[in-house]
Motif scaffolding. Structure first.
Motif, PDB file in Angstrom:
ATOM      1  N   CYS A   1      76.692  22.357  30.913  1.00  0.00           N
ATOM      2  CA  CYS A   1      76.756  21.145  30.916  1.00  0.00           C
ATOM      3  C   CYS A   1      77.215  20.343  29.685  1.00  0.00           C
ATOM      4  N   ARG A   2      78.286  19.526  29.845  1.00  0.00           N
ATOM      5  CA  ARG A   2      79.043  19.156  28.684  1.00  0.00           C
ATOM      6  C   ARG A   2      78.736  17.572  28.612  1.00  0.00           C
ATOM      7  N   ALA A   3      78.002  16.992  27.752  1.00  0.00           N
ATOM      8  CA  ALA A   3      77.789  15.722  27.429  1.00  0.00           C
ATOM      9  C   ALA A   3      79.052  15.134  27.131  1.00  0.00           C
ATOM     10  N   MET A   4      79.259  13.995  27.661  1.00  0.00           N
ATOM     11  CA  MET A   4      80.783  13.173  27.505  1.00  0.00           C
ATOM     12  C   MET A   4      80.693  12.024  26.970  1.00  0.00           C
ATOM     13  N   ARG A   5      79.647  11.273  27.206  1.00  0.00           N
ATOM     14  CA  ARG A   5      79.609   9.921  26.842  1.00  0.00           C
ATOM     15  C   ARG A   5      78.294   9.158  26.872  1.00  0.00           C
ATOM     16  N   LEU A   6      77.678   8.324  25.898  1.00  0.00           N
ATOM     17  CA  LEU A   6      76.391   7.921  25.916  1.00  0.00           C
ATOM     18  C   LEU A   6      76.614   6.663  26.787  1.00  0.00           C
ATOM     19  N   ILE A   7      75.408   6.384  27.433  1.00  0.00           N
ATOM     20  CA  ILE A   7      75.263   5.222  28.239  1.00  0.00           C
ATOM     21  C   ILE A   7      74.426   4.231  27.501  1.00  0.00           C
ATOM     22  N   GLN A   8      74.828   2.854  27.423  1.00  0.00           N
ATOM     23  CA  GLN A   8      74.267   1.843  26.671  1.00  0.00           C
ATOM     24  C   GLN A   8      73.611   0.789  27.767  1.00  0.00           C
ATOM     25  N   LYS A   9      72.387   0.092  27.370  1.00  0.00           N
ATOM     26  CA  LYS A   9      72.202  -1.247  27.920  1.00  0.00           C
ATOM     27  C   LYS A   9      71.675  -2.131  26.909  1.00  0.00           C
ATOM     28  N   ASP A  10      72.451  -3.305  26.760  1.00  0.00           N
ATOM     29  CA  ASP A  10      71.652  -4.124  25.739  1.00  0.00           C
ATOM     30  C   ASP A  10      71.744  -3.638  24.236  1.00  0.00           C
ATOM     31  N   GLY A  11      72.807  -2.610  24.100  1.00  0.00           N
ATOM     32  CA  GLY A  11      72.772  -2.281  22.848  1.00  0.00           C
ATOM     33  C   GLY A  11      72.187  -0.918  22.427  1.00  0.00           C
ATOM     34  N   ALA A  12      71.080  -0.673  23.336  1.00  0.00           N
ATOM     35  CA  ALA A  12      70.258   0.713  23.304  1.00  0.00           C
ATOM     36  C   ALA A  12      71.041   1.725  24.409  1.00  0.00           C
ATOM     37  N   VAL A  13      70.630   2.970  23.702  1.00  0.00           N
ATOM     38  CA  VAL A  13      71.003   4.250  24.360  1.00  0.00           C
ATOM     39  C   VAL A  13      70.158   4.614  25.233  1.00  0.00           C
ATOM     40  N   CYS A  14      70.469   4.593  26.639  1.00  0.00           N
ATOM     41  CA  CYS A  14      69.661   4.793  27.942  1.00  0.00           C
ATOM     42  C   CYS A  14      70.075   5.822  28.685  1.00  0.00           C
ATOM     43  N   GLY A  15      70.747   6.764  28.092  1.00  0.00           N
ATOM     44  CA  GLY A  15      71.302   8.055  28.973  1.00  0.00           C
ATOM     45  C   GLY A  15      72.604   8.546  28.465  1.00  0.00           C
ATOM     46  N   VAL A  16      73.168   9.598  29.353  1.00  0.00           N
ATOM     47  CA  VAL A  16      74.370  10.299  28.814  1.00  0.00           C
ATOM     48  C   VAL A  16      74.889  10.745  30.278  1.00  0.00           C
ATOM     49  N   GLU A  17      76.411  10.692  30.031  1.00  0.00           N
ATOM     50  CA  GLU A  17      77.289  11.069  31.194  1.00  0.00           C
ATOM     51  C   GLU A  17      77.467  12.701  31.064  1.00  0.00           C
TER      52      GLU A  17
END
Length: 547
Positions: free
Chosen positions: A214-230
């Motif tokens: 499982c390769r992490a590709m991109r961080l997910i943000q909402k309102d400037g906060a990291v809330c997950g990863v692709e």
């Protein structure tokens, strides 16, 4: 329901972060890019360098936080943030106690007398005490996971530990065939395998099963906060949501473009796991992380060998170059360094510029040794037995003149260098580079002479003479996103990026350009993994936040 925490990476940093987050109340998911777990930690000697640890009392050594801080800052060259050094020193002993007291398989033992790498600096420990390793661990306790830990190409027989070598003990006792057979029955493994095996077992006991491939590709943000990863898995890309993401993905030493952009000198032969291509660094950069320590790596001189000898094609030149009857010379046939110096410090020697030639002054270079070396130590860099000669692909000649001709060295240069070296050996002192004057030099030399410079000083007199070319390698890079003392990633303005943490070689190392002592690579990663896991779960180790 606790906070959801994603950990990216399964080396010592990632697994420690996962344990700390879980035990602080979080729901933890671990993703690993490789199809096996353990990262470069599993390939290593498995030591951790933790000053003022609880086991120092067993050795009767005198250590303190203040002493260790004095030592680290004396090595700083202006690249160590004192606040981060203090965070490491405060959280390090607590990390050891947490892992050992967590009612699980993780235990450590002190390595007696193993000196710090710059022990003569203020606050250094010539008599050791700060380095720990794990006892052998039976991998049959891992069940199906026993085959899912990446095996080390540098320690090919996992039944041995650092404790079984001249590195781990002043005068080690040979391991008998019966004992090796006993270890093999339960697949008992030492060094980095033991450390990863114990951390992995602790995770499995808590229901934390790493998801591999499982390769992490991109961080997910909402309102400037990291809330997950692709996450990319089997060619598919899917988002995974969480309250926090901990980067523990290793360095960028296998990415040629990034090395050209950032590293201060040649790094042609990384010795880490090849999945270290800077994934975590790139993800952090995309969202505005502030970078630090980007020019540095955990340097290691290596020798390139045919692929049929070892799968990685390189051999670590640790103690081999510290043994008597050997020297290193550059393209001019001259010595240029204390050959027995610690491997990280070697990086500076390989980066020295010849401004007239507009070239690296000390590359290419060769380790030169004689028949007396072979008879006493074997082909040391390959772990050969005494008297066992080098393989046919090693450069050799009956005389120094012949060897110099084969290497293309200036006429008479190698003979003059060896004659000068032999004269200094006869006087008992290397007046050029002080080889044998540091506790580190003596410890890594001949164990029969641990009390004197004779451990590393010895003449080259007996032909045939041999040469192996030495390359600029590294255990990993040590630059990345800067963090605060709770391992929270900072943005370019120095503010924390909510929900994002970093530990290990993906972060800007708290150690700057230096290497404190044996285990100085793994320990900071595990310490800040411990800190990151706790904070990500809502149970910060450091109550007073730094932003």
């Amino acid at each position: 329901m606790g906070r959801k925490v994603i950990v990216l990476g399964t080396g010592g940093s990632g697994l420690t972060a996962a344990l700390a987050a879980h035990d602080s109340g979080a729901e933890v998911t671990v993703f690993e890019k490789h199809d096996q777990v353990g990262g470069t930690t599993a390939w290593s000697g498995g030591m951790i360098w933790v000053p003022n640890n609880r086991h120092e009392g067993q050795l009767g050594v005198d250590d303190s936080r203040e002493k260790a801080l004095t030592y680290l800052m004396s090595l700083s060259h202006g690249l160590i943030d004192q606040a981060m050094a203090e965070a490491f020193l405060d959280a390090g002993p607590a990390m050891v106690e947490y892992l050992e007291d967590a009612d699980g398989p993780v235990v450590f033992r002190p390595i007696p007398e193993f000196p710090d790498y710059h022990a003569e600096h203020p606050g250094g420990m010539p008599g050791g005490g700060r380095s720990l390793d794990c006892p052998l661990y039976p991998f049959d306790e891992l069940g199906e996971w026993r085959k899912r830990v990446t095996k080390s190409p540098y320690y090919p027989d996992p039944r041995y530990s650092i404790f079984d070598s001249t590195i781990g003990q002043a005068v080690p006792q040979p391991v008998s065939a019966d004992e090796l057979d006993r270890r093999g029955q339960r697949d008992e493994r030492g060094s980095g395998q033991a450390l990863i095996g114990r951390l992995l077992k602790a995770c499995l006991e808590r229901g934390i099963e790493p998801q591999t491939g499982c390769r992490a590709m991109r961080l997910i943000q909402k309102d400037g906060a990291v809330c997950g990863v692709e996450i990319e898995r089997d060619g598919d890309l899917s988002p995974v949501n969480a309250d926090a993401v901990i980067l523990a993905t290793g360095g960028f030493e296998w990415d040629e473009e990034m090395k050209r952009a950032f590293i201060r000198g040649p790094l042609t032969h990384p010795v880490s796991i090849p999945t270290n291509t800077g994934d975590g660094l790139k993800m952090a950069m995309r969202i505005g992380a502030k970078l630090g320590n980007m020019r540095e790596a955990w340097w290691m001189p290596v020798h390139e060998v045919p692929r049929e000898e070892i799968s990685t094609g390189v051999v670590l030149l640790g103690g081999a170059r510290a043994l008597p009857r050997s020297i290193m010379v550059n393209q001019k046939g001259r010595r240029f360094v204390n050959e027995a110096a610690n491997y990280n410090a070697f990086g500076a020697a390989f980066h020295e510029q010849d401004v007239s030639a507009f070239d690296y002054a000390n590359l290419p270079c060769w380790l030169i040794f004689d028949q007396g070396y072979v008879e006493k130590y074997g082909f040391g860099m390959m772990g050969g037995r005494p008297g066992e000669g080098p393989p046919q692909w090693v450069m050799r000649a009956d005389s120094l003149v012949g060897l110099a001709n084969r290497l293309g060295l200036p006429e008479g240069s190698l003979e003059a260098t060896v004659n000068h070296w032999n004269a200094m050996v006869a006087e008992g002192r290397d007046t050029d580079f002080q080889r044998g004057e540091a506790a580190h030099d003596i410890w890594w030399g001949d164990p029969e002479h641990r009390e004197s410079p004779a451990a590393t000083l010895g003449p080259l007199t007996a032909g045939p003479f041999f040469a192996v070319e030495v390359k600029s390698g590294a255990l990993g890079t040590k630059g990345g996103p800067q963090t605060d003392r709770n391992a929270r990633v900072l943005d370019v303005d120095g503010a924390t990026i909510p929900g994002l943490y970093a530990a290990g070689n993906v972060m800007a190392s708290a150690m700057g350009m230096t290497y404190g002592g044996p285990g100085g690579t793994i320990a900071p990663g595990m310490v800040f993994g411990f800190v990151a896991g706790r904070h990500a779960a809502g149970q910060p180790f450091f109550a007073e936040e730094q932003t």
